[in-house]
Write a protein that holds these residues in place. Structure first.
Motif, short mmCIF file in Angstrom:
data_model
loop_
_atom_site.label_atom_id
_atom_site.label_comp_id
_atom_site.label_asym_id
_atom_site.label_seq_id
_atom_site.Cartn_x
_atom_site.Cartn_y
_atom_site.Cartn_z
N THR A 111 70.40 -29.42 -47.28
CA THR A 111 70.01 -29.87 -45.93
C THR A 111 70.28 -31.37 -45.74
OG1 THR A 111 67.82 -30.25 -46.82
CG2 THR A 111 68.17 -28.16 -45.64
N LEU A 112 70.72 -32.04 -46.81
CA LEU A 112 70.96 -33.49 -46.89
C LEU A 112 69.66 -34.29 -46.95
CD1 LEU A 112 74.16 -33.92 -44.67
CD2 LEU A 112 73.99 -33.53 -47.12
N GLN A 113 68.53 -33.60 -47.19
CA GLN A 113 67.29 -34.31 -47.52
C GLN A 113 67.37 -34.66 -49.01
OE1 GLN A 113 65.25 -30.85 -46.07
NE2 GLN A 113 63.80 -32.14 -44.94
N THR A 114 66.79 -35.81 -49.38
CA THR A 114 66.84 -36.18 -50.80
C THR A 114 66.02 -35.16 -51.60
OG1 THR A 114 65.06 -37.74 -50.33
CG2 THR A 114 67.27 -38.65 -50.49
N SER A 115 66.41 -34.99 -52.87
CA SER A 115 65.84 -33.89 -53.66
C SER A 115 64.32 -34.00 -53.82
CB SER A 115 66.51 -33.83 -55.03
OG SER A 115 66.37 -35.07 -55.68
N LEU A 116 63.76 -35.23 -53.78
CA LEU A 116 62.33 -35.37 -54.04
C LEU A 116 61.51 -35.79 -52.82
CD1 LEU A 116 62.53 -37.21 -57.52
CD2 LEU A 116 62.30 -34.76 -57.06
N ASP A 117 62.15 -35.98 -51.67
CA ASP A 117 61.39 -36.41 -50.49
C ASP A 117 62.06 -35.89 -49.22
OD1 ASP A 117 60.07 -37.75 -48.43
OD2 ASP A 117 59.81 -39.58 -49.62
N ASP A 118 61.38 -34.95 -48.55
CA ASP A 118 61.98 -34.33 -47.36
C ASP A 118 62.06 -35.27 -46.17
OD1 ASP A 118 62.45 -31.99 -48.60
OD2 ASP A 118 60.77 -30.87 -47.72
N CYS A 119 61.31 -36.38 -46.21
CA CYS A 119 61.35 -37.32 -45.07
C CYS A 119 62.52 -38.28 -45.18
CB CYS A 119 60.07 -38.15 -45.01
SG CYS A 119 58.64 -37.13 -44.75
N ILE A 120 63.21 -38.25 -46.34
CA ILE A 120 64.33 -39.17 -46.53
C ILE A 120 65.64 -38.38 -46.68
CG2 ILE A 120 65.28 -41.06 -47.92
CD1 ILE A 120 62.49 -41.79 -48.77
N TYR A 121 66.58 -38.64 -45.80
CA TYR A 121 67.90 -38.03 -45.86
C TYR A 121 68.88 -39.05 -46.45
CZ TYR A 121 66.38 -34.48 -42.40
OH TYR A 121 65.74 -33.47 -41.73
#
Ligand code: FAD
Length: 428
Positions: free
Chosen positions: A295-305
């Motif tokens: 989804t292009l979200q960072t692997s450990l934080d969904d609020c950071i793309y």
């Protein structure tokens, strides 16, 4: 209101800010802020033209502030230094002028959604002497530095002991190959602006590559064709040559040879900036790129793309999305779609990389490349005028994403007029 902060206004980040500003910022559905350490944007694949003087970034660069005003987002000048994920803040370094005098102290900016799009820098692989003696083509400032040094060398030709200007370029990827050809084109132009005593024999360009062939990421026949064109121009193409050190005199190779050079450009690979390594506890790879999910979200934080060159995105068939302008462009579209979906509490989509092929411009001499990449079995090789047209259209697509069709048409017209009115080369 949702606060969206995008760090890096390059090939991907600026397209994203424009899209989100138009779709959410204008209607006050979200507050969109773009942060960049520079005041203006120049599409990075044009940097070799700035280095050779064929392009004047003073004319072609876009002002972030003016663009933000027209597209419903805010622009903040500053360099990201860190992320505070617990408090959802980014920290910006103090802002200093050219003399090092402080303009603004360190500052913070809060976010609900953060997008990292700060690109990449050249990777020197810790090779001795590279930082001290090589120029990187990471920014317009560095490209201009090379151009000024090149012009100074031409001034010295024949006056001082300088008999020939020698340039060594390390790395025969697109940047190194395109710059080699562009230097010969700019030399031709230079000689018509008061440097009549200069001919192509006065320029020596060595293109040094550790691998078996130039343009290693492209099919054999394209790299072979580009190799032939460069040799015809007079470029000394050296494959299978490992550089172990850069010195004031030039490059030292593993075989103990010294490749003499007045100017050295290092374009041998990329990495995300060093401060990105494990930033705020996020997952990064060996090249400091942020590891992202589909989804292009960072692997450990969904609020950071993360998108573009600073993102490490695995391909389902193995390998990773390559660091290219077309990847940054496609990722920006997907991130925009996913941010809008997340605000509307809809499911997110997965990123699917489409390889439309690769084109390499050998200045006015030729353009070679392949079209369709993974769209069909075996890519289609194109050369010459058609390839040149497609190559230019890549930049036009970026301009259309930023300005729309009408304005891009006007910009194209102004560029054509400028070609008649202005010198063909930046001479200062
Ligand atoms: C000479 C050259 C030729 C190229 N030719 C091609 C080509 O023909 N085709 C192709 O597909 N690709 C090409 N590329 C690669 C392409 O330019 C990149 O893949 C693309 O620009 C990546 O886009 P991006 O948005 O990730 O980063 P960038 O376009 O590099 O943008 C990054 C932005 O982040 C900003 N930034 C950096 N650090 C910070 C910070 N700490 N804080 C705030 N802002 C920051 C920068 O100022 C910049 O505006 C070329 C690259 C070079 C150098």
């Amino acid at each position: 209101m949702c606060k969206i902060v995008i760090v890096g206004g390059g090939a991907g980040g600026l397209e994203l800010a424009t899209k989100l500003g138009d779709k959410l910022g204008r209607s006050k559905k979200a507050h969109v802020t773009l942060v960049d350490k520079n005041r203006t944007h120049l599409w990075k694949p044009l940097l070799h033209e700035v280095a050779a003087g064929s392009m004047d970034d003073g004319i072609d660069a876009l002002s972030y502030r003016a663009h933000a005003k027209n597209h419903g987002f805010n622009f903040k000048l500053g360099a990201l230094a860190n992320i505070d994920r617990d408090n959802k803040l980014i920290q910006l370094a103090e802002l200093v002028d050219e003399d090092g005098t402080q303009i603004l102290p360190e500052s913070q900016l809060s976010y609900d959604i953060l997008v990292m799009a700060l690109g990449s820098i050249s990777n020197d692989f810790n090779t001795k002497g590279v930082r001290e003696h090589c120029i990187f083509l990471d920014s317009p400032q560095q490209a201009k530095k090379f151009h000024h040094r090149m012009l100074n060398k031409y001034l010295q030709l024949g006056v001082q002991e300088t008999k020939q200007v020698s340039v060594a370029i390390v790395g025969a990827g697109a940047t190194g190959v395109e710059l080699s050809a562009e230097l010969f084109n700019s030399l031709k132009q230079v000689s018509s602006y008061g440097f009549e005593h200069i001919s192509s024999a006065d320029l020596k360009v060595s293109l040094v590559e550790a691998g078996e062939k130039i343009l290693p990421a492209l099919p054999e026949r394209i790299s072979g064709s580009a190799h032939q064109e460069l040799s015809k121009l007079g470029v000394d193409v050296r494959t299978k040559t490992m550089v172990t050190e850069a010195t004031e005199q030039g490059l030292l190779t593993k075989d103990g040879e010294l490749i003499k050079a007045d100017l050295i450009v290092w374009a041998a690979g990329i990495k995300a900036p060093d401060f990105m390594k494990d930033i705020a506890g996020l997952e990064t790879n060996r090249s400091n790129q942020l590891v992202v999910k589909s989804t292009l979200q960072t692997s450990l934080d969904d609020c950071i793309y993360a998108l573009g060159d600073c993102a490490s995105c695995a391909l389902p068939e193995g390998g990773f999305v390559p660091p290219r302008a077309q990847s940054a462009h496609q990722m920006a579209s997907l991130v925009a779609k996913n941010i809008i979906a997340s605000i509307n509490k809809k499911p997110l989509s997965d990123y699917k990389y489409t390889d439309y092929g690769s084109l390499v411009s050998l200045s006015n001499y030729s353009t070679v490349g392949s079209l369709m990449g993974n769209l069909m079995k075996g890519s289609m090789m194109i050369e010459g005028r058609l390839a040149r047209l497609v190559y230019i259209s890549l930049y036009r697509m970026h301009q259309i994403a930023l300005h729309g069709y009408m304005r891009t048409g006007l910009i194209t017209l102004v560029e054509s007029i400028n070609r008649v009115l202005r010198p063909r080369l930046k001479l200062h």
